[in-house]
Structure formats: C-alpha cells, structure tokens
Design an enzyme around this catalytic site. Structure first.
Site, PDB file in Angstrom:
ATOM      1  N   ALA A 132      10.639  -2.201  19.908  1.00 26.31           N
ATOM      2  CA  ALA A 132       9.477  -1.414  20.325  1.00 26.31           C
ATOM      3  C   ALA A 132       8.243  -1.781  19.509  1.00 26.31           C
ATOM      4  CB  ALA A 132       9.772   0.080  20.195  1.00 26.31           C
ATOM      5  N   ALA A 133       8.386  -1.861  18.201  1.00 23.94           N
ATOM      6  CA  ALA A 133       7.247  -2.208  17.352  1.00 23.94           C
ATOM      7  C   ALA A 133       6.815  -3.651  17.578  1.00 23.94           C
ATOM      8  CB  ALA A 133       7.594  -1.983  15.882  1.00 23.94           C
TER       9      ALA A 133
ATOM     10  N   GLY B  99      11.816  -3.778  14.936  1.00 24.53           N
ATOM     11  CA  GLY B  99      12.657  -3.559  16.101  1.00 24.53           C
ATOM     12  C   GLY B  99      11.894  -3.920  17.361  1.00 24.53           C
TER      13      GLY B  99
ATOM     14  N   THR C 192       3.832   1.859  10.921  1.00 22.30           N
ATOM     15  CA  THR C 192       3.983   3.292  11.177  1.00 22.30           C
ATOM     16  C   THR C 192       4.335   4.082   9.924  1.00 22.30           C
ATOM     17  OG1 THR C 192       6.280   2.913  11.848  1.00 22.30           O
ATOM     18  CG2 THR C 192       4.619   2.971  13.590  1.00 22.30           C
ATOM     19  N   GLY C 193       4.636   3.409   8.816  1.00 19.25           N
ATOM     20  CA  GLY C 193       4.742   4.092   7.537  1.00 19.25           C
ATOM     21  C   GLY C 193       6.057   4.769   7.261  1.00 19.25           C
ATOM     22  N   GLU C 194       6.080   5.455   6.116  1.00 18.39           N
ATOM     23  CA  GLU C 194       7.275   6.172   5.654  1.00 18.39           C
ATOM     24  C   GLU C 194       6.874   7.575   5.193  1.00 18.39           C
ATOM     25  OE1 GLU C 194       6.118   3.627   3.513  1.00 18.39           O
ATOM     26  OE2 GLU C 194       7.007   1.940   4.590  1.00 18.39           O
TER      27      GLU C 194
ATOM     28  N   ASP D 190       0.857  -1.189   0.000  1.00 15.55           N
ATOM     29  CA  ASP D 190       0.000   0.000   0.000  1.00 15.55           C
ATOM     30  C   ASP D 190       0.889   1.233   0.000  1.00 15.55           C
ATOM     31  OD1 ASP D 190      -1.795   2.032   0.396  1.00 15.55           O
ATOM     32  OD2 ASP D 190      -2.597   1.289   2.296  1.00 15.55           O
ATOM     33  N   HIS D 191       1.081   1.818  -1.186  1.00 16.85           N
ATOM     34  CA  HIS D 191       1.959   2.978  -1.344  1.00 16.85           C
ATOM     35  C   HIS D 191       1.236   4.080  -2.115  1.00 16.85           C
ATOM     36  CE1 HIS D 191       6.413   2.104  -0.462  1.00 16.85           C
ATOM     37  NE2 HIS D 191       5.688   1.226   0.222  1.00 16.85           N
TER      38      HIS D 191
END
Length: 317
Positions: free
Chosen positions: A175-176, A173, A104-106, A37-38
């Site tokens: 945290a995610a 990572g 969280t996306g880019e 999904d971009h």
C-alpha cells in the site's frame, strides 16, 4: 551504478557528533547524507534525539553533500504547513541539495501531544493530504486548504528554493509503495527487495530515484560488534507492527529479551571483513536502487570511515 551515502542517526548521537560524522563521511568519499527525524530514541540506551532541523542547518554549513530526512512524519506531531517551511528553508540553505523523505511515522514519536494514534489506512490518507498541502506551499503562493485532516488559512512561504523540494515516500508494504509510486518524487525502503522496486517503478514511479539503507557495525572483534548491535539496535529485529504502535522507549526496552545475539548475527553485518560489508551494499545495487545509505552502529565512527574509505567504497566504485 548507485551512489553511496551515510545515514546519520539522531537516535544515537548528539548534534555536534552528527556534524563531525558528516564531515568524515564526505572526506571518506560518501556522496550523500540521510538523517533520521525522531522525538525519542527507540530506547534509552541509544540516548539521543536532537531536533533534526537545527542539525540540518549546521550540516548545510559543514558539508557540501546532498541531505535528506529519512524520514519525517508530517502528519500528527507537526503540521504539514510547518514541515513545509522547515523543508523549504533547508533547501535554500543547501542550495537545492535537500530532499524531504516522509512516512506515516510511529506512535513512539507522534503521539506525544496526546493525539490519538490513527489506524494505518488513516495515516496513509493523512500523509497523502499532507503532501498536497506542502507541494502547494512550495510554490510560494498563498494557500487556503480545508481538507479531511488539515486546515490551512492564508499561509504563504516567503523563503523558498528555486525548485520545489522533492518529496520521497517511505514504504515497507504494497500500500505504501503504491502511494509512493503514485504521488512521490522518489521511493525509500530499507530492504534490498527487488519486487518492491519493481512494484514502485511499474506502478508509476518510473525512473524516479529509489533509495535504501542498512546498518552495520564495524569492529575488529566481531563478537563485540554483535553485542553492540544488540545493545543499541535490538529494536530493528522486533517483528510485526511493534515499531509503529508502541508508545514509549520503555516499551521497547521490555522486549529486548526477544532479540538474541544469533538473530543479530543473521541479520546485520558485524566485524571488519570488507567483502561482507561490500556485499551487503551490493544487494541494494542488484535490486535496482539508485542510492544506498549505510550507518555505523556504536562509538567507533572514525574507524568505520577509515575502513570504508580504504577497503569498502573502492570495491563499489
């Protein structure tokens, strides 16, 4: 034993081609579909970026495979109340065979409306609140929400599936991964890292599904396949946080000289050796993944599906 799925790349192919690939994937014996999904491709050589929800509608009529976004960012570019409606409709159209993968996306995709790109810890907070909003909407009840990041007033979804849409969380990572274990219905990651799977399961994920994916380039000429990967997906070899913070495709293009063909050879399966392809997927199985998705880089899609149908998937059965 994991299920093996095909990863549809919206960055590299238009909508009609994606639907054709989904049909070939089902015929070849793949058991599920991922779809990216971009808003933008990573860089111009990839060349495409159709609206994923339109493509999912077409896929729901073309194939009977489960479908999941890998992944949608429901925080900045699109409000979670809108993503909830899109996901619920997709689940209805696929008769419950849809999962919503989120992350969280880019900046590449999410800053296009002029919003500031938040720090990583803020993006995590936004994602958790967005998931809360979407889950409430999936009940079909009227929702009023006044949170730290989102406001929803008198919102109700009238078209909903029989069961709430499962939400899987992408994490690369600690945290995610912890967030996925705490609030997700499943976990998505792109490396066959057994330690991350263990963290997820021990952190609260338990027996919920863990999914992973990889890209390969099938072709009879290995050197040509390596060049194809470097041309189309060099961005995957860039280090650090570049993939989260660079704002446009042209910025990625400027970094292409950093990625060599030798780097591609070391990090991607290229060529037509079925044992090498099977070994790459078995690494995910050995690390404890429940579903493993593979994407073919480049134009030879038919050759890839024939190759996997006859020489790779039988090794994994």
């Amino acid at each position: 034993m994991p299920e093996y799925g095909y990863f549809l790349s919206c960055e590299e192919h238009g909508p009609a081609a994606l639907v054709d690939q989904a049909r070939m994937a089902e015929q070849a014996g793949f058991q599920a579909l991922w779809i990216s999904d971009h808003y933008h491709p990573w860089h111009d050589a990839q060349g495409q970026s159709p609206f994923v929800w339109s493509v999912i509608g077409a896929l729901s009529e073309a194939v009977s495979l489960p479908i999941e976004t890998a992944v949608t960012c429901p925080t900045v570019r699109t409000h979670p109340a809108v993503i909830a409606q899109a996901a619920a409709t997709s689940a209805v159209m696929t008769e419950g065979r849809f999962r919503l993968g989120v992350g969280t996306g880019e900046a590449l995709n999410e800053h296009i409306l002029g919003d500031a790109w938040p720090a990583a810890h803020v993006r995590m907070e936004m994602l958790e609140e967005a998931i809360q909003v979407m889950r409430r909407l999936f009940t079909g009840e009227e929702v009023n929400h006044h949170g730290t990041h989102y406001t929803v007033e008198n919102a109700r979804l009238y078209t909903i599936p029989d069961e709430p849409v499962p939400i899987d969380i992408s994490g690369f990572g600690p945290a995610a991964t912890s967030l996925a274990a705490r609030v997700g219905d499943g976990y998505i990651t792109m490396m066959p890292d057994e330690s991350m799977v263990e963290q997820y399961r021990k952190g609260g994920g338990g027996a919920k599904p863990v999914s992973g994916g990889t890209k390969v380039c099938y072709g009879s000429d290995k050197d040509e396949a390596v060049r194809t990967v470097r041309e189309l997906w060099f961005n995957e070899q860039l280090p650090g946080e570049m993939g989260q913070v660079l704002p446009s495709p042209k910025h990625y293009e400027q970094l292409k000289p950093l990625v060599t063909e030798d780097m591609v050879r070391e990090n991607r399966v290229c060529g037509d050796n079925p044992e090498e392809h099977a070994r790459a997927l078995k690494e995910f199985a050995d690390a404890g993944f429940d579903r493993v998705y593979v994407n073919q880089i480049g134009p030879d899609q038919k050759g890839f599906f024939d190759f996997y149908r006859t020489k790779v998937l039988p090794q994994l059965a």
